[in-house]
Motif scaffolding. Structure first.
Motif: not given
Ligand SMILES: Cc1cc2nc3c(=O)[nH]c(=O)nc-3n(C[C@H](O)[C@H](O)[C@H](O)COP(=O)(O)OP(=O)(O)OC[C@H]3O[C@@H](n4cnc5c(N)ncnc54)[C@H](O)[C@@H]3O)c2cc1C
Ligand SMILES: Cc1cc2nc3c(=O)[nH]c(=O)nc-3n(C[C@H](O)[C@H](O)[C@H](O)COP(=O)(O)OP(=O)(O)OC[C@H]3O[C@@H](n4cnc5c(N)ncnc54)[C@H](O)[C@@H]3O)c2cc1C
Ligand SMILES: Nc1ncnc2c1ncn2[C@@H]1O[C@H](COP(=O)(O)O)[C@@H](O)[C@H]1O
Lengths: 429, 311, 250
Positions: B101, B106-109, B139, B141
């Motif tokens: 990420a 970028t965003a991440c879970l 997310i 993005t």
């Protein structure tokens, strides 16, 4: 180099925080040690603080203090086994500022007061229990906490009822059951609008209610209910001696459960969620059971000194804790000027306490514990009142009796004579 | 159209991710690609489950070098026009997720236990506040990295897929050298599959008391499990047997919890059990609130009695 | 040897209550994450045996100035704080960016230690992200760390295996909760903590601005649980209860 403080305060309850606040305000180096996770974490109170007696001692704090609701309506309920009689009191003076009394939640209030003391420069360390006092030539010179030795000119014992510090310093009386009560209390969350509807309150108005009689199975003590912003404080107080003597023994938590199930209460707390349950001992021996207030290098304040009073259905201790903490601080300030922290110098505390409302109250009410031990107050009268009311309100199938004979039936000569006796004793309070 | 890429270092988890990806793409018709790195048997397995597999074989990439792995995946993402990357949330996968990420920006879970496509939002469920709550998050993005907790989805069934090769240009991370890999002591127990679990916590006096608990396990026909400190601090049992946030998530029909306080990180792993029994000497132990049957007593005494009754 | 420990301020999880399935965070005291305390302990233990300095690094709301005392009492020598009230609950990406920028300001740093996961979010992203930003090697899930002059030998404990990895310093490590037992500071240490140096920066000072959140939370609820909570008196009663539901004796 070992640091030395002007004062070490043991216990961040109201007494401890009040003295730390006062000392720090005057630029003293003061350390507060608290065993709980944070100030107020372990502190139990019913929940009503009378501000009048202590307003002037802490002029700056009341405007912002996290008080819950000001008490705008008072109620007393005599509970008999199957019926009850309530008296509610509302008065315009209760609605006028400055308000006389407030409900408070200690977890919130104590933490806030601790912050104020810290802002003034007091050092507060929580999660640390004082394990011992340090003596030098018979004089208290510091404390031991978690293996650390900490020194101070004066130690102020504010560690609550059954004060371990006062005991270590040889200032505590022997613990005797009749001098103590226990309190059990729940905090039950409800929406503010529900509270306002159920108690007929508006805005920030609050209600205080006392319950006596069947709540404690006719024993000395009673139940209390205070409305907070979005919760209700509900509990009972009962003498330890009564609890121990009753056969078969009464279990106080069971009393609280039964109390909650009473019609008079159930409707008020319906749908609420119990978010806190606590139990605590209360000193209630009155003037005769107070501990010694000072020694060489040590002062005792609040519950630690026995400064709580139980006059049947209400317990008062918070004002005494706040005020005694204040006077203890004043005494340290005075001692500091002369650099003399001997018992003789610290006896100034006793003098101040004598001339304040604190010991005057205790003297005025010194007969209360004995008078109130009379079980008639908590058993006989609630039953009798209930029965009279029942007969007054009852409309039988046939004709209703005249009221006078109905009441007279309960007021035989022997009863009147006994009542007179009770009255005479009550007049001592 | 941009698609989904799945990757895990473990074959089974990769097959689970394939199922998850198919659920997400079912309505959207997006492409699903599977990546396998230096692992031919995994490529075969994925293809055997109908996946379109891209196989990377590159000696510069070591499994212990998560940064190099992340770089390889990043290049695959670019080459294959990928928007959503599904990884497994085992320990390697979690690290990889953060790194990937970061380098894609970028965003991440991580730790995601359920996913649902709601319009254009991919709604993910994951534990929050140490396991006290379950949060539903998405997310915002365009590109997303999501790491899914092992065994949250079934493995993909057999099918016919295909394998192609993918070239990437990756350098091994300087300053990081794998000296040795040691397999952990074999304990092939599968507590997740057990219908009856008996779990012990720090209330157990000593390792010497384990045999009597094992006898109970046998009488009940279940498996032995534990709270984390029993395995990590005390080392009385293998880490395979830990229930909870950093252990296994179990759904037995019956769970008997002995001397466990019931803190949220533990509860997360057992709250889906059918019936929970708690034996704890503390009447106020939190575990009592999450149990169907509560015995406030010394666990050693209770276990001995149970063994006697069940014998 | 200078070690930087990244620690996150979180609400004290023990004090959070659930009401109508919602967590009640109002008035919950703040503390530092549990595993972050393990990270600090690892650093302090090393300092005590080998000398050096331990800096605690944290990004969070203004309350952090107070919360961080816990770390200073437990052995950190100084604190480097980035304060902004929007930072509690910010995205991992944003936090990693801030920590990366802050670390670039901290001159000598041989080792950076993270927790395996933060106490509340437990996402395990921040350490790996920072390693990518700084371009230094990182080993995650350490169950032991041995530091030599220019290298560190780390045991990485995964589900099914252990990897022994050698790192060239400067490098980063994230530790497992089981790696040590964090100390409980004494009163004097707590008092001294207030006087230890703190460098306090705001986002502007780092030339950063907080971007809009990219992870959006739709709901955050406690799972529904309706357990019977039947209090039994004996093993006998338990066996009867379970048998009646045919949970045993099958
Ligand atoms: C059920 C109940 C109802 C009551 N209702 C009312 C009411 O309505 N109105 C009223 O005015 N009063 C009421 N009281 C009385 C009142 O709550 C007390 O008098 C008051 O709290 C006393 O304050 P304190 O500061 O002296 O002690 P506490 O509030 O008991 O504080 C003592 C502190 O010392 C700490 N401590 C103890 N030992 C140590 C140690 N060794 N080291 C470090 N820290 C230590 C404790 O953790 C605690 O924080 C009630 C009491 C009870 C129990
Ligand atoms: C990020 C993170 C992840 C974690 N992940 C996990 C995880 O996956 N799994 C996990 O288990 N933990 C996990 N933990 C740890 C968790 O917070 C608790 O510390 C742990 O679950 C406590 O284990 P315990 O209940 O065995 O021990 P304790 O909390 O010490 O409880 C022991 C209990 O035994 C009772 N007891 C004592 N003696 C007796 C007796 N003779 N008879 C009966 N009862 C007795 C006590 O009353 C007490 O309730 C995690 C923590 C963190 C911070
Ligand atoms: N706001 C923060 N300030 C300092 N360190 C942090 C912060 N957030 C996370 N960390 C560090 O990154 C680790 C992993 O956090 P997370 O990715 O949230 O699980 C934590 O254990 C901390 O060491």
């Amino acid at each position: 180099m070992m640091e030395k403080f002007d004062a070490i305060v043991v216990g961040a309850g109201l007494a401890g925080l009040a003295s730390a606040y006062t000392l720090a305000n005057e630029g003293m180096e003061v350390l507060v040690l608290e065993r709980g996770d944070y100030p107020g974490a372990k502190n139990v109170t019913g929940g009503r603080l009378y501000v009048n007696p202590v307003r002037e001692l802490f002029p700056d704090i009341w405007k912002k203090a996290p008080l819950e609701r000001f008490i705008a309506s008072e109620g007393v309920c005599m509970m008999a086994g199957e019926r009850s009689v309530s008296i509610n009191y509302a008065g315009n003076e209760l609605l006028e500022e400055p308000y006389q009394s407030f409900s408070i939640l200690r977890a919130r209030f104590d933490r806030w007061l601790a912050k104020q003391a810290e802002r003034k420069g007091a050092m507060l360390v929580d999660k640390s229990r004082v394990d011992d006092l340090i003596f030098e030539d018979g004089k208290v010179i510091g404390v031991r906490a978690a293996g650390d030795e900490l020194h101070a000119n004066v130690v102020i014992a504010c560690d609550g009822v059954l004060s371990f510090i006062a005991e270590k310093a040889g200032l505590r009386r022997k613990v005797e059951a009749p001098n103590y009560a226990v309190g059990y209390k729940e905090i039950i969350e409800l929406d503010p609008s529900q509270i306002e509807d159920r108690f007929g309150l508006e805005g920030n108005e609050g209600s205080a209610r006392m319950y006596m009689g069947e709540v404690t199975k006719g024993k000395f003590g009673g139940g209390f209910l205070y409305t907070n912003k979005s919760s209700i404080s509900l509990g009972i107080v009962i003498g330890i001696k009564d609890l121990m003597e009753e056969k078969p023994s009464i279990e106080a938590p069971v009393l609280l459960d039964e109390f909650k199930q009473r019609r008079e209460i159930a409707g008020l707390i319906k749908g609420g969620e119990t978010v806190e349950y606590s139990a605590h001992v209360i000193p209630e021996g009155g003037y005769k059971a107070l501990n010694k207030l000072y020694g060489d290098g040590i002062l005792v304040a609040g519950d630690a000194a026995g400064l709580a009073m139980n006059i049947g259905v209400t317990v008062r201790g918070m004002e005494y804790a706040l005020a005694s903490g204040y006077y203890a601080a004043q005494t340290v300030l005075q001692a500091k000027e002369k650099e003399d922290f001997s018992a003789a110098a610290l006896s100034h505390y006793q003098t101040q306490m004598e001339s304040s409302f604190i010991l005057q109250d205790f003297k005025n009410f010194q007969e209360a514990p004995q008078v109130l031990e009379n079980p008639r107050f908590f058993n006989h009268y609630p039953e009798m009142l209930g029965n009279i009311m029942k007969d007054i309100y009852e409309v039988p199938a046939g004709s209703k009796n005249r009221l006078y004979p109905t009441i007279k039936q309960y007021m035989a000569f022997s009863e009147l004579w006994a009542m007179l006796g009770d009255m005479r004793k009550v007049m001592k309070i | 159209m941009a698609g989904i890429l799945i990757y895990s270092d473990k074959n089974d988890y990769a097959l689970e991710l394939l199922t998850a990806a198919r659920i997400i793409t079912a309505s959207s018709g997006l492409d699903v690609r599977a990546l396998s790195i230096n692992n031919d048997s995994q490529a075969e397995a994925l293809a055997g489950a109908g996946a379109e597999v891209c196989k990377i074989n590159n000696t510069a990439i070591a499994l212990a070098d998560a940064s190099a792995l992340a770089n390889a995946i990043k290049q695959a993402v670019e080459k294959l026009d990928i928007n959503t990357i599904l990884l497994s949330s085992n320990l390697r996968g979690r690290e990889l997720a953060g790194r990937l990420a970061q380098i894609i920006g970028t965003a991440c879970l991580t730790g995601v236990s359920a996913v649902k496509l709601n319009g254009d939002k991919l709604e993910c469920q994951r534990n929050a506040l140490g396991g006290a709550t379950v949060a539903t998050q998405y997310i915002a993005t365009e590109k997303k990295v999501i790491a899914i907790v092992p065994r949250s989805f079934e493995k993909a069934p057999a099918g016919t897929g295909k394998i192609s090769e993918l070239e990437v240009d990756v350098q091994a991370t300087p300053g990081l050298k794998l000296v040795e890999t040691k397999a952990k002591s074999e304990d092939s127990v599968d507590i997740e599959a057990a219908e009856v679990l008996v779990a012990v916590g720090q209330g157990l006096n000593s390792k010497d008391d384990l045999p009597m608990v094992e006898a109970l396990v046998k009488a009940l026909g279940g498996e032995l499990a534990c709270s984390k400190p029993v395995a990590t601090d005390k080392k009385w049992l293998s880490e395979e047997r830990i229930i909870g946030l950093s252990g296994k998530k179990c759904k037995p029909e019956l769970a008997v919890l002995l001397g466990i306080s019931g803190q949220v990180q533990f509860n997360v792993g057992i709250r889906d059990a059918g019936t929970i029994v708690a034996v704890n000497s503390d009447e106020n132990a939190y575990v009592n609130k999450m149990a169907d049957y509560v015995l406030v007593d010394d666990l050693h005494k209770v276990v001995a009695e149970l063994n006697k009754i069940l014998a | 040897m200078n070690i930087v420990v990244a620690m996150k301020q979180i609400p004290d999880l023990q004090q959070i209550r659930i009401r109508n399935r919602e967590p009640v965070l109002d008035a919950v005291p703040l503390t530092l994450g549990n595993i972050d305390k393990n990270a600090l302990e690892a650093a302090v233990a090393f300092k005590e045996s080998h000398g050096g300095k331990v800096t605690v690094l944290s990004a969070g709301s203004e309350d952090l100035e107070d919360t961080i005392k816990e770390a200073l009492a437990a052995g950190a020598d100084e604190a480097f704080l980035v304060l902004d009230d929007e930072l509690d609950g910010a995205d991992s990406e944003a936090i990693a960016g801030i920590l990366g920028a802050a670390l670039n300001r901290i001159e000598d740093k041989d080792l950076i230690i993270f927790g395996e996961g933060s106490g509340d979010n437990y996402s395990g992203q921040v350490g790996p992200r920072v390693a990518e930003i700084l371009g230094i090697p990182l080993v995650t899930y350490a169950s032991s760390i041995e530091i030599n002059d220019k290298t560190a030998k780390v045991v990485r404990s995964l589900e099914d295996c252990e990897e022994i990895i050698e790192l060239t310093l400067p490098a980063a490590v994230s530790v497992l909760a089981g790696i040590n037992e964090p100390r409980i500071p004494s009163v004097t240490q707590i008092l001294k903590a207030g006087k230890k140096p703190k460098e306090i920066l705001e986002m502007d000072d780092l030339g950063l601005a907080l971007a809009e959140k990219q992870v959006i939370t739709l709901s955050n609820l406690a799972p529904e649980s309706e357990r019977k909570q039947i209090l039994l008196k004996s093993a006998d009663e338990l066996v009867k209860a379970l048998s009646s539901q045919s949970l045993i004796g099958r």
